[in-house]
Each structure stands twice: as C-alpha cells, then as structure tokens.
Design an enzyme around this catalytic site. Sequence first.
Site, PDB file in Angstrom:
ATOM      1  N   ALA A  10       0.835  -1.196   0.000  1.00  0.00           N
ATOM      2  CA  ALA A  10       0.000   0.000   0.000  1.00  0.00           C
ATOM      3  C   ALA A  10       0.872   1.249   0.000  1.00  0.00           C
ATOM      4  O   ALA A  10       1.901   1.305   0.663  1.00  0.00           O
ATOM      5  CB  ALA A  10      -0.914   0.008   1.217  1.00  0.00           C
ATOM      6  N   SER A  54      11.395   1.659  -2.941  1.00  0.00           N
ATOM      7  CA  SER A  54      11.455   2.261  -4.271  1.00  0.00           C
ATOM      8  C   SER A  54      12.892   2.592  -4.652  1.00  0.00           C
ATOM      9  O   SER A  54      13.722   2.923  -3.794  1.00  0.00           O
ATOM     10  CB  SER A  54      10.613   3.539  -4.297  1.00  0.00           C
ATOM     11  OG  SER A  54      10.843   4.282  -5.479  1.00  0.00           O
ATOM     12  N   TYR A  79       7.497  11.644  -1.695  1.00  0.00           N
ATOM     13  CA  TYR A  79       7.381  10.193  -1.884  1.00  0.00           C
ATOM     14  C   TYR A  79       8.715   9.503  -1.633  1.00  0.00           C
ATOM     15  O   TYR A  79       8.778   8.463  -0.963  1.00  0.00           O
ATOM     16  CB  TYR A  79       6.888   9.907  -3.304  1.00  0.00           C
ATOM     17  CG  TYR A  79       6.786   8.439  -3.646  1.00  0.00           C
ATOM     18  CD1 TYR A  79       5.699   7.688  -3.190  1.00  0.00           C
ATOM     19  CD2 TYR A  79       7.737   7.795  -4.427  1.00  0.00           C
ATOM     20  CE1 TYR A  79       5.578   6.342  -3.501  1.00  0.00           C
ATOM     21  CE2 TYR A  79       7.639   6.451  -4.741  1.00  0.00           C
ATOM     22  CZ  TYR A  79       6.545   5.724  -4.285  1.00  0.00           C
ATOM     23  OH  TYR A  79       6.447   4.390  -4.590  1.00  0.00           O
ATOM     24  N   ILE A 138       6.989  13.619 -24.218  1.00  0.00           N
ATOM     25  CA  ILE A 138       8.224  13.270 -23.539  1.00  0.00           C
ATOM     26  C   ILE A 138       8.727  14.499 -22.796  1.00  0.00           C
ATOM     27  O   ILE A 138       8.901  15.563 -23.397  1.00  0.00           O
ATOM     28  CB  ILE A 138       9.288  12.779 -24.531  1.00  0.00           C
ATOM     29  CG1 ILE A 138       8.861  11.430 -25.132  1.00  0.00           C
ATOM     30  CG2 ILE A 138      10.645  12.655 -23.860  1.00  0.00           C
ATOM     31  CD1 ILE A 138       9.828  10.889 -26.164  1.00  0.00           C
ATOM     32  N   ARG A 205      10.175  17.991 -15.569  1.00  0.00           N
ATOM     33  CA  ARG A 205       9.615  18.454 -14.306  1.00  0.00           C
ATOM     34  C   ARG A 205      10.733  18.795 -13.315  1.00  0.00           C
ATOM     35  O   ARG A 205      11.805  18.194 -13.357  1.00  0.00           O
ATOM     36  CB  ARG A 205       8.689  17.374 -13.727  1.00  0.00           C
ATOM     37  CG  ARG A 205       7.451  17.138 -14.581  1.00  0.00           C
ATOM     38  CD  ARG A 205       6.808  15.807 -14.296  1.00  0.00           C
ATOM     39  NE  ARG A 205       7.662  14.699 -14.728  1.00  0.00           N
ATOM     40  CZ  ARG A 205       7.272  13.433 -14.773  1.00  0.00           C
ATOM     41  NH1 ARG A 205       6.040  13.124 -14.411  1.00  0.00           N
ATOM     42  NH2 ARG A 205       8.104  12.485 -15.165  1.00  0.00           N
ATOM     43  N   ASP A 208      12.353  15.990 -11.404  1.00  0.00           N
ATOM     44  CA  ASP A 208      12.853  14.871 -12.203  1.00  0.00           C
ATOM     45  C   ASP A 208      14.284  15.162 -12.651  1.00  0.00           C
ATOM     46  O   ASP A 208      14.531  15.664 -13.737  1.00  0.00           O
ATOM     47  CB  ASP A 208      11.951  14.652 -13.414  1.00  0.00           C
ATOM     48  CG  ASP A 208      12.283  13.365 -14.146  1.00  0.00           C
ATOM     49  OD1 ASP A 208      13.177  12.629 -13.682  1.00  0.00           O
ATOM     50  OD2 ASP A 208      11.646  13.087 -15.183  1.00  0.00           O
TER      51      ASP A 208
END
Length: 266
Positions: A10, A54, A79, A138, A205, A208
């Site tokens: 989760a 991750s 995150y 992209i 972004r 990123d």
Amino acid sequence: EKPDIIFHLAAFFANQNSVDYPQEDISVNGVGTLKLYEYSAIYGNVEKIVYASSRSIYGDAPMPYVEHVVNPMNLSTPYQITKMLGEAYGNYFIRQYGLNISYARFFNSFGPGEFPGQYRNVIPNFIYWALSEKSLPITGTGEETRDFTSVNDIVNGLILMAMADNISGEAFNLAAGREIQIKYLAELINEKTGNPSPIVYKPRRNWDSKPRLLSSNEKAKKVLNFQPDLNFEDNIEKTVEWFKNNWSNVKKNAAFGPGMSSAVRD
C-alpha cells in the site's frame, strides 16, 4: 486477521502525487507504515514483512544503483522521503522488537492491469494516449533512460523474498538491470498501437533530475535466484493487448486531473 507473511504494498503513489499532496503522502506512506509495523509487533506472530520500497530513495548515489549505497539526505520529492522512512522505521522495529523485515526496491514496474492516470507510470499513460491517437509527450530530450521491469518479475521477486531465510534488514533491487531510452519506448508503443500522431517534447519536471536510471540486480540474483525477463518488446506488446481487450474499463478508470501544483502554477 492473523497473518504469517505481510506484503506491504500500500502506498500514496507516487512522486508527482506527493509533490501535489505532501500531507497525504506522509499520512499514508509514513504513518500508515509505522502503524503496520506497530500492529505487527503487538500481534507478535508475524513471520516476515516484505516492504515495497522504491528505487527513488537512492538520491544522487552513483549508477548502477547497489543496495548498500544510498544518499537519503538528497531526495527530491515527499514520496522518496517517505519510502526511505519506511525502511528506516523497519530497521528500528527489527532492532527494538525483533520483527523480520526486508525491503524490495522496485524499478519502473509495468505490465497488464495498471490503469492510466495523472499519477500513474509512463507506460500505461503512453499506451492509453497512443490508442486514443494522441501525441506522446516526452518530458526532456527522449534520451533519458529507465530500468523498466515486468510486473511478473516484481511478483516473483516478492515471493522469493518471502521464502528466503536470514534476510531481515536486507534490501533487494527488483529490476531488469538494463536501460531503455524513453524515446525508444514512445516509438515502440506508437508502432505496437499504430498511433499516427507524432511525439512531442515538453520541459522536464522540476523534481525529475535523473537523466538515467540503472539498477544492479546482482544481489537479488545471488541471494534470491532472481531471474528477470529481459524481453522488453514482448512485454510491451502483452501490455498493449491487455489495454485493447479491456478498453472500456480502461477508459472508465483513467483519471487525469489538474493536481495541486498545476492549480498553483495556473
């Protein structure tokens, strides 16, 4: 519930979602994971917990990413921070309460069953737009790479971790261990779907910052006998076929909203 093995999958997924809604991210990924560990310690009979971590926790560590080299002080999204927090809390509960916890670090998983959406992965979104005959956007130059890994390999890796002995506190990269360029991905999906629309390029972004992503999966191979499927083209074709066979359900569940950061920018 009286579980023997817990797969903690989760999450408040994923990077852009956490940028838009950081409080929800810490509530789900941080407090939610802490509660799961607490309840497991109270119950006392959980044999093993496999935590879905991750690849994003590596920060600016050198590539290919290896499990023992991370830089948790140089993360760029909530995150990433809360996924790292799940591992840190896990290590605490291992030492304090003797829980048996191991960490599966996922790398750009894809495959049948994932619906497209604003906060989903690039592959389901590309396939959805391509089947709708829209241009694939992209963000960057297209030369960026990712270590795309079949969902079947992710599941197999999780099961292998659940079956393995003496891996408490250990992390494993569940990854194909090879790079795929985003431009090649877009061209491949356009070919598999017959999409006539051209690729378009947009600015990368802010968060990123990784032009390349590549994992070392040597530890998983050696300890777990993890053997990933490297036939990327066939797995993309299977995913496209799933989209076609479930198109009405895909369209019903596709969710593309403005997001908090978009609303603030506008």
